[in-house]
Design an enzyme around this catalytic site. Structure first.
Site, PDB file in Angstrom:
ATOM      1  N   HIS A 129      -5.220  -5.402  -1.301  1.00 32.03           N
ATOM      2  CA  HIS A 129      -5.826  -5.182   0.015  1.00 32.03           C
ATOM      3  C   HIS A 129      -6.871  -6.262   0.305  1.00 32.03           C
ATOM      4  O   HIS A 129      -8.049  -5.991   0.550  1.00 32.03           O
ATOM      5  CB  HIS A 129      -6.457  -3.794   0.073  1.00 32.03           C
ATOM      6  CG  HIS A 129      -5.459  -2.679   0.133  1.00 32.03           C
ATOM      7  ND1 HIS A 129      -4.676  -2.315  -0.943  1.00 32.03           N
ATOM      8  CD2 HIS A 129      -5.131  -1.852   1.145  1.00 32.03           C
ATOM      9  CE1 HIS A 129      -3.899  -1.307  -0.593  1.00 32.03           C
ATOM     10  NE2 HIS A 129      -4.152  -1.001   0.664  1.00 32.03           N
ATOM     11  N   GLU A 141      -1.973  -2.604  -7.817  1.00 29.54           N
ATOM     12  CA  GLU A 141      -3.289  -2.807  -7.197  1.00 29.54           C
ATOM     13  C   GLU A 141      -3.681  -1.502  -6.534  1.00 29.54           C
ATOM     14  O   GLU A 141      -2.867  -0.600  -6.362  1.00 29.54           O
ATOM     15  CB  GLU A 141      -3.231  -3.934  -6.170  1.00 29.54           C
ATOM     16  CG  GLU A 141      -2.258  -3.698  -5.012  1.00 29.54           C
ATOM     17  CD  GLU A 141      -2.776  -2.791  -3.910  1.00 29.54           C
ATOM     18  OE1 GLU A 141      -3.992  -2.837  -3.623  1.00 29.54           O
ATOM     19  OE2 GLU A 141      -1.974  -2.040  -3.338  1.00 29.54           O
ATOM     20  N   SER A 182       0.842  -1.194   0.000  1.00 30.51           N
ATOM     21  CA  SER A 182       0.000   0.000   0.000  1.00 30.51           C
ATOM     22  C   SER A 182       0.882   1.251   0.000  1.00 30.51           C
ATOM     23  O   SER A 182       1.707   1.423  -0.903  1.00 30.51           O
ATOM     24  CB  SER A 182      -0.963  -0.032   1.197  1.00 30.51           C
ATOM     25  OG  SER A 182      -1.974   0.939   1.039  1.00 30.51           O
TER      26      SER A 182
END
Length: 368
Positions: free
Chosen positions: A338, A264, A162
């Site tokens: 995630h 992502e 992330s």
């Protein structure tokens, strides 16, 4: 979740990343050469980064592992102790960074405190790996404060995803060190019953002195879709798409040429994906990659889907429109992101994107 979304978008607005950029970072590692195979699909020559990349020593059960918070603090301060206990149960000896409990607005302490914590853990000879407590926002604020020459001389396993993408890009471009796009400590890894797929993928990447192989091993959900067939080989670069785009035009931008780009995101509507992919196209970077591996993008459909007469595109529509014309292998819905089944990807290591069978294969060991 809200904090993470706010932080990334606010950062993107502030730095004004809409302008086209027509260069890639020359400090990053060079990749392999691309050629057409006999089927007309794209492939690439075998590439090795043994000469260029530093691989950290492999992790073993019983080792001391550091816990740092280079971005945001967990919403619940008790998660620090929970993560400590969870790592003990997994078979390690956790060590908290000095400032890991600090809080400053949406950050886990000041930039100086968070940077000092990372440098102290890299300097600690007893610590064999560094786990990031969570993502959120703030890693990019540390990049000018870190001593990458020192990190290069004292490599360690570094794990997170992330917002931690900023640090992965910097480790690759400035320390020439392999790092690991894998679970943070606020995920399924520290639950009472971690997913077997998650832990096995992580241990294969950081513990085994052998290539980790296909990331889809043991993965059963029906999420994978092949947009462009073919097989491509290249160096793994990427991470969270929003954070990756925020590196463009900085010294920490990764080199895209001949790479396997993986990305992502979470909580981003389709038009935002379109904006970010268009930015990469306008910068002349997306056209350079050997293949594209897309993860599972959680909560990334339009919030108004089916509630308005305005024409909308789904995320699948956007990915197909922006990626298929690249004429390189493209596979979406791969098991990272995630989500609970978040495979560990060694950033900088050669990989093969199999667009015929729908897998991403790690072809070189990531640890020494």
């Amino acid at each position: 979740m809200n904090l993470q979304k706010f932080g990334r978008r606010d950062f993107l607005k502030r730095v004004g990343l809409a302008a086209p950029l027509f260069f890639s970072n020359p400090a990053a590692i060079a990749g392999g050469d691309i050629f057409h195979n006999h089927t007309g699909n794209f492939a690439s020559k075998k590439m090795s980064v043994e000469t260029y990349l530093i691989k950290p020593e492999r992790l073993r059960f019983g080792d001391v592992v550091g816990i740092a918070a280079p971005a945001s603090a967990p919403p619940d301060p008790g998660e620090v102790d929970h993560s400590f206990t969870a790592l003990e149960k997994l078979g390690f000896k956790p060590k908290l960074a000095a400032n890991v409990r600090q809080r400053l607005g949406f950050l886990a302490g000041t930039d100086e405190q968070r940077a000092d914590d990372l440098m102290a853990l890299f300097a600690d000879r007893g610590v064999k790996a560094i786990f990031c407590l969570r993502g959120g926002y703030g890693s990019a604020r540390l990049l000018q404060r870190l001593d990458f020459h020192f990190i290069k001389k004292h490599p360690k396993i570094f794990i997170g995803f992330s917002d931690i993408t900023s640090l992965h890009c910097a480790m690759l471009s400035h320390a020439k060190m392999v790092s690991f796009h894998g679970p943070t400590l606020n995920t399924n890894l520290t639950s009472d019953a971690p997913e077997k797929f998650l832990t096995q993928s992580l241990w294969r990447a950081v513990m085994e002195p052998a290539p980790a192989g296909g990331i889809c091993e043991g993965y059963s959900p029906n999420t994978i879709s092949i947009l462009n067939k073919g097989v491509a080989k290249g160096q793994l670069v990427g991470g969270n798409l929003s954070v990756l785009c925020a590196t463009l035009g900085t010294p920490f931008q990764p080199r895209f040429r001949n790479s396997i780009l993986f990305f992502e995101d979470v909580g981003e509507e389709p038009y935002r994906f379109d904006r970010m992919l268009t930015q990469l196209l306008n910068a002349g970077l997306l056209q350079q990659v050997a293949g594209v591996a897309v993860g599972v993008n959680l909560n990334c459909e339009s919030a108004n889907s089916g509630k308005t007469k305005e024409y909308e595109q789904s995320l699948a529509d956007v990915l197909a429109e922006r990626l298929m014309p690249l004429n390189v292998p493209v596979v979406t819905g791969l098991p990272f992101g995630h989500v609970a089944l978040n495979a560990t990807l060694p950033v900088g290591i050669p990989a093969t994107l199999d667009g015929d069978n729908g897998d991403l294969i790690i072809t070189e060991t990531a640890v020494s």
